[in-house]
Structures are given as C-alpha cells and as structure tokens.
Design a protein around this motif. Sequence first.
Motif: not given
Lengths: 499, 609
Positions: B268-278, B310-318, B324-329
């Motif tokens: 997930l950390a990789i996803i966050a980095f790739v997303g931000a850089f892209t 947004a997915l990359g920095v999210a955690g599960y629940g609460g 996660f919500t932000a990303s889907m939004f």
Amino acid sequence: MGLLLPLIIVPVLTVIVIAFTRTQHQTRMTAAIGMGIQLLLSVNLVIQYLLERKTGNKAEMLFRKSWVWFDSLNIKLDIGVDGISVAMILLTGIVVFAGVFASWKVKNLSKEFFISLILLATGVFGFFITIDLFVLFLFYEMAVIPMYLLIGIWGTGPKEYSAMKLTLMLMAGSALILVGILGIYFNSAPDGGALTYNLLEIAKINIPLPAQRMFFPLTFAGFGVLSALFPFHTWSPDGHASAPTAVSMLHAGVLMKLGGYGCLRVAMFLMPQAAHEMAIIFLVPTGISVIYGAFVAVSQKDLKYINAYSSVSHVGLILFALLMLNKTAITGAVLQMVSHGLMTALFFALIGMIYGRTHTRMIDKMGGLLKVMPFLGAAYIIAGFASLGLPGLSGFVAEMNIFVGAFQVSDTFHRVLTILAVSSIVVTAVYVLRVVARLLLGPIEKAEYEMIEDGHWYEKFSTGLLIVAIAGMGMIPLWLTDMIRDSLDPIMTKLASSI
Amino acid sequence: MVSGIIGTLVLGTITVLSYFTAWQYFFTDGKVDGAYRAITGFNHVWLTLTESLHIDLGVLLDPISVMMLLVVSTISLMVHIYSLGYMKGEDGFYRYYAFLSLFTFSMLGLVVATNIFQMYIFWELVGASSYLLIGFYYKKPSAVAASKKAFIVTRFADLGFLIGILILSFFTGTFDFAALTNPSGQVLGSIAGTSFIGLSVLSWSMILIFMGGAGKSAMFPLHIWLPDAMEGPTPVSALIHAATMVVAGVYLVARMFPVYAIWAPESLAIIAFVGAFTSLFAAVIACTQTDIKRILAYSTISQIGYMMLALGVAGYGGEAGSGFTASMFHLTTHAMFKALLFLGAGSIIHAVHSNEMGDMGSLRKYMPVTAITFLIACLSISGIPPFAGFFSKDEILAAAYTSQPIYFWVEWFVAGLTAFYMFRLYFGVFWGKKTEYKHKPKEAPLSMTIPLIVLAIGAAAAGFIPFGDFVSSDGLAHEASFHWNIASLSILIALAGLALAAWLYLRESSRPEKVAAGFKGFYTAAYHKFYFDELYLFITKKIVFELISQPLAWFDRHIVDGFMNLIGRMIYRFAVAVKRFQSGQMQQYAFVFVSGVVVLALIILIWWT
C-alpha cells in the motif's frame, strides 16, 4: 458397426468414390459430403460419449471393439475412446471439413489432391481411435506419408526441399517411436505370459524401470519431433511455408497434435516412473520452444513463417504442460491441442486466402486490407485474439489451465520456467498485433489491392465454421474441460502410483 | 443510424436498471445492522481448474460495485447519446456502436465480478475493446500505432496481474473476493507470514496485482499509452480513457483493499508513492502540451494519481478509512467532470476540425453551451467550491494530511498546477486571440449538448452527495468531517493557478513564451514528456526487436537449421562415398577380391611365422 469404425470407413469410402469422379466439381462435392458426414459422426460421437458417461459408465475406454489381425504377434484392430480422443476427433472433424472448403479452388490434379488429403485424415482418425500400439503406429505413418506428396506436388516455393526435409525429420522421429513401441511390446509381460500391444493391458502392469529409462526418452522425443520440440522444429517453418493451404491447416491443426497425444498416451501413460525422472530434462527444451518460438516470430516477415514459429511456441506449451505431470496442466495441454488446432487452422486458411488475392505473403508489402476484405480481415483479427489468449476465445481457457496447473508445482525450477512461459503472452501480443497492424490496418499499400474481393461463400463457410468453434469453446468451456479432466483419471493414477 | 438508436435504447434500459438496483441496495436491501454487506446475486462455475480453484461468473453487489454501476452506466449512456451526433455520417457507424456495446458489457462484467479471475477476464476484454476503439480510424497509421501500444503496454502490466493472481491463489486456494477480502484474513494467514526477498509473499503478489492496475490506470511508468490513446474518437476517450476503464486500476485496489490495508501495508505504501509521483509528473507535462485532448489525457493520469494516493494513505475502518471513501468519491466526481471535459473537447473539435490549441480562440462567442459547461468542468476539477471536485479533492487532501503530511504538500501543489493547466486550456480555447475561421464554428447539435448539460449538472452538484454514508472501507457509515484549514489552503492555491493562467492566456500576449523561456531546459523536457516515449521505443525497437528477436531468428535459420541440414549433407556425402563400392565393374570387384586375398594371406603368413 458401432460408433467408431465408421470414422475410418467413411473416409476410405470417400477416397474410393473420389477416384471415380470426373470433374473438379464432382470431386470436391464428394469430398465435402464425405467429410460433412464425418463431422456429423464426430459430433454424434461426442454426444453419445457424454450420454454414456452420464449413465455412470466408468470404463477407461468406451465403445470398445476388437478384431484379431495378426494372431502370432498379438496385433489387433482394437478400438475405443475416452474424453481426450473424443475431443481430438471432434477437432479433426472440424478442421478437415473446413480444409475441404479452403481447397475448393485447387487448380491442377484436384482429384489426386483430395485423395491424398482424405487419406491423411483417415490416418489421423485411425490414430485417435486405436488402443493397439502397432496399429496406432501404422495409422501414424499413414498420416505422415501423404504429407510428402501433398507438399511436393501442390506446394509453393522450394517445395521439394521442404517436403523432403519435413518427411525425413518426421521419419527420424518415427524411427524412434518404432523402437520405443517395440521396446514396450517386449517388456509388456515381465512376469512371463503373452506379449501385447494393447495400451490398456500394458498399463495394468509396470514396465521394468531400466526398460522405462531406455524407451521413455525415445518415445517422447520421437513424438516430440512431430510437435516441433526444440531443436527439432525446423521442419515446421519450411514445411508450412511450402505447403498448400489445406495441408498447412491439417498439419499444424491436427498432425502436430498427434505428437502431444502420443507423448501423453504412450510415453507418459505406460512409462510413468521414467516420466517422473526425466520430466525435468524435457522441460528445458519445451520451455525454450515456448519463449524462443514467440521471440523468433516477432521479427519474421512471411505470414506463414510467423505462424509456423507461433505454432512452435504454442505447441511447445502443450508438451510443457504435459511435463508438469498434474491434472490441471495436462487438461490444459489437451485443451491447448484443441484450441491451437482450431486457431492455427483458421490462420493458415486465412493466409492461403490472402495469398490468393495479393500473391505475396510478405507483410511489409501489404497494408490496409481490412477495408477491401472486411470479413476475412475481421476473421484474422479474431484468430489473432484467440492466439494471444483473449478471454471468450479458446486460447484463454487452455492457457489458464496450463498456467494455474504449472503453478501448482512449487519448486523453484518449475516456478521460474512457468513464469517464463507465462510471459510469452506478452510476446505473443507483440507479434500478433504487429501482423494485424501491418497487414490489415493503415492505408492501402498498393493501388491494385483496391480491386480485391472479400471472401467467397466457401471461404466464409470455412473460416466461419472455425470461428464458431473457437468462440464456442472459449465461452462455454466447462463440458469440454470436464470431459477431458475425467478421462485423465487412469493416467493420473498411474503417474501417482509411481512416485 | 439504426445501430446507434438500438445501442442507446439498450443502454438507457441498463441505466434505469442500474439506478433501480442502486436504490434498492442503498436504501432497502443492502444494510444489515448499520453496515452495508456484500450480496452475491448469482455465481456459477464457468471453468474448473483444480480441486479447489474454479473460475466463477457472477454478480457481486456491494457499495463500490453499485457505485461503479451508476458511474459506468451513466457515462456510457451520455456517450451513446452524444455519439449519435458526433459520429453521424462516419464510416463504420455500426461498427462503432458494436464496439461501444462490447466495451460497456465488459466494463459492467468487471465491476460486478465476484472473484479476481472473473475480474481478470473482463479486464482483458475491456483492454481488447479499448484496442478496437482506439484503432477505430484504422486507416490512420498513428491510430493503429496507438492502439497497438495501448494493448501491449497494458498486456505487459497484466502479466504482473496474472502472476500475482497465480501466487495469491496458490497460497490461498481461492479466487473469491469474499474469502480473500474477509478482514479476519483466514485464507491469508499462511501467506502473510512467508517471506521472500524482504517482503512477505502476500505483499509481492499484491504488488504484482497492483502492476496490472497501474497499467490500466496509466500510473507511472506505465502511463505512456494513455496520451496516445487519444487517437480514438473523442467520445471514446471520454468513456474509456477518462471515466471508466482507466479507473479500473483504482477499483481493483479498492476491491482488494482489506488485503492491502491489513495484510500488505508495504504494497500500500508503494501505491501511495506511485500515485503521488504520477499525479505530480503528469500535471507538469499537462502544463506544456498544446493538443487539447492530450492535455486532458495527462490531466486524467494526474487525477487518477490522486485516487491511488488516497487509497495508499488510507487504513481499514473508521477515521483511517477516510482516504478510501475520498478515493471513491473522487472517482465518481472525476468521471463526471472529466467526461464532460472530453465531450466538450469533442464538441470543439467537431466545430474547428483540429486538436491544436493554436487553431482555436474566442470560441465562447460561437459555442455558448460548450463554453459554459466546459467552464463548470474546469471549476470543478480545479477544486473551486461549491463544485463537485472541490469536495472530493478536499477529502483526499485531508486524508493525506492526517496520514503523511509530505503527500499532502505534494498534492496541494498539484492542485495548483491543475487549476493552472485547466484554465490555460479554457482561456486559450474560449478566450485568447481572435482567430479567423474558414468555416464559422457552430454550436453542436442537441444530441451533443444535452449530454454536456446533464454532465455539467453532475459536475456542479455531485459534491453534495453525503458519500461517506454510502461508501466506506468497512461498510459502516462514516461521517466526513470538513476541514476548513485544508480547504482554505487548497482554494488559495487553486485561485493562484487560475489567476496565473488568466494573466498568461486571457488576452493574447507574448507572456507565455517568456515564461517558457525562463524554464528553458525543464520546459523542453516536459514538452517532450520527459522522453519516456523515446525510452520505450528504444526498449521495444532496439532491444526486443534488434537485440533479441532478429539474432534469434538468425540463430534458428543458420545454426539450428544449419545443423539439421549439415546432418542431411553428411549422410549424402557418406552415401556418395559408399556408392563407389558398388560400381558394377567386374574388373574392380576382381581387383578388390584378389588384393583382399593377398592381404589376408600375408597376415596369416606373418601370424604363423
């Protein structure tokens, strides 16, 4: 007469009737009717087979019949089928019928052409229904020999050279197979008693290990030559390039599958211990075939060479999957035989039709053909998609069985080879799309191509039939895969018992 | 024309059904004890692989799949209607609608997949329909090259996806999403513990699966196919390459989110980095391009980067799951405004017959509806309140801020760039220089303007949907808190970007060239997309083709086949040599016979004595 014997009688009768026809039209109509009946018989066989299995008949082979042929050597015409051979018979029925229509316009000696073609088909059908090794070999030779004439007489380019090369290399393979079969025969009664050629009888006993070690590699390599096993694949590009359309269709579509079928049915089934020991040795050249064939195909310019190397890659995958020695991968291998048979037949049919219109097979001399021949162009794109494993077409079903099956073998050596083989899907996409782009898309290359006509009815029929089969298998695969999986039980038990 | 009407009517029906499903799911059937659950509509075995592994085809309804159903069917319907006008009289009209239907079918199948292999199947099918549609103008060499490139690059990414699936299924014995994404991680227990080169095998497989997603969603460095994909008809770009297919990668990560968040945080950390850089990388390139569709394409890449981050920095629940919500939004609002931007661009191209910004200017006078709807979309993507993009982007920034502030600052800067390049486009096309047109541009027909207006309403108002009530990482309603400090910062930089664009492009001036000259080297590099196309060309042409394929072909012909021919020749030579022994000449035979006798006699004599 049963369900199986007509499968050899009908083609023989067709050949006899063709011998008495007078015009080209009579000849081809006879061939079409004969092979049409043959296809109906094949379809009927599939239905009857599935119904019989549904009643709970668990016999290894169904519809068994036996006639003594040569008593002193215990050679019998012994016939019977399981799900694997039924699948192959259906494939052969479809490809031969499509092949007749693809050769609708054979110009010279059409009578002799169809006779040779159908004799070849007889050999193939016979091969798939016999369970007597000697007769099996006989039918095998019957399928290989007419190939020489078909390429040598009706071929193009350096046809004598190609025909000679193909026949000699396959004959060398046959020699190995013959030695292998005789070796099996003389070891078929290790505890004394009558020697036998019967596959099922031999499977009941264990061939002594030293004999297995000696004859497994011979048989496997012998059949492997027919399946273009690296480095014995070089007959394939030259042979296909020179062969007339229907011969390429039948050869790549069906004949090359005899190799895989033989490897499974004769080598692995009868000599499972040696199979376990030597699988690793044979995996290397098959793995090479898969990736090497694909890479060589990338830079070819001649349509037939591209397809020949693509076949090396795809058929390599069949042997590769067999050697994984598990049920899923072997199911995948048989599916790949059917799938590759259908799509490569379609490819070669289309290449023949394109060549007939443009008089070249060089992709850099063509371009934009989709505009002038939308039907054939679309058919080529569908064949290409099947070849690169698009879901919904047959290739995907076969490949996924192979990859998932191969991945179940969990040591590093198999893993690395599997991942290499999986990566061939990318290389396949490269050469398929390259050809589609050069051949069909873009602006029209030469003004005279504007005049090209789209497929005639017999061409559309031939390709349409194959496309329906490819899509049917790709969309509703479960009946076929289950039929094959269930038939693998005896082979799997035999392989498992020998670890 | 008939084909278009049939296609549109069918899609209308699908849209109505989707909305009906969504209504039922969100308001009556979906919620059990305050949490949305997953409902499996049906699930049939399609292919048996091993004893435990089988590929099923089925329909899975949960908040994100229902949300995607709405997005896909809405945008697809708008594009179907729009195309009636846009593609009118085009060669291959029926082919176009056939492909469009094929795409919609595949995309819907992907969205409702019950297991990862079903997703892979439809994943490949959307790829194929994308290939067919990018290459729709197949007589144009650039379109052919673009379609080929798109397919091969995504195929390469899918190789990773497939191997990831193979690893995951080998260890877990299932393809089923329900089993895989169960937060208890029953099936994942064994694989999460095993390690391979520093990471758990599970993390590796999830990274490989993400590779597939990165290919489809054009994440760096697999982004290169998307700008070229603009060769397709513009409505196709709106549907496939902006709103639906390209977010499939985000959807894939969201689908597997519990696995990523709980069991494979490294990936997930990789996803966050790739997303931000892209998002940063693509936004910079977007500022320099002049082809309006390419600007939008880079903007799409950048915005998908937001979603991935947004997915990359999210955690599960609460509270942690707010990313996660932000990303889907953002996925939803982006689908609205980006589809609108593309359809607007299509309308412009339809009128001006060019893609180049240089050929445009002052178009607001000729095309008022397009101009106003385009402006709404620009405001929305730039994050100006109260338009939709503002709310979804704010949630992403807030999620990044609470999780990893560095990403917040990157994305905050990108928000400024976004406002700048979007208004550079808007002012350049609708204001700017007074262009003389050969044919006076006309406003598009109704079939094209109606979708624009519908989407503009969405792009303006979608932000007021209480998204957290419906979609969250664990199915529980999650109240999105509004962050005034973050919002004011982001509005500030958006306005700054807007103002800079206005200063440079509102009136015709020499300022843009001066600014470009000020950043000389960097500007040129960005203009050439940082030379990534050249790099890929080098890899495919020089390495794969010339360094691997051609030498192998030579090796095959000359070494392998040469060896076979050598054997043949040696046998021939041998035969020629042996042939002499049987010449048929009596004298020779007699000579050999007598010599033999003499030699033998000599040997015997020597032996005896």
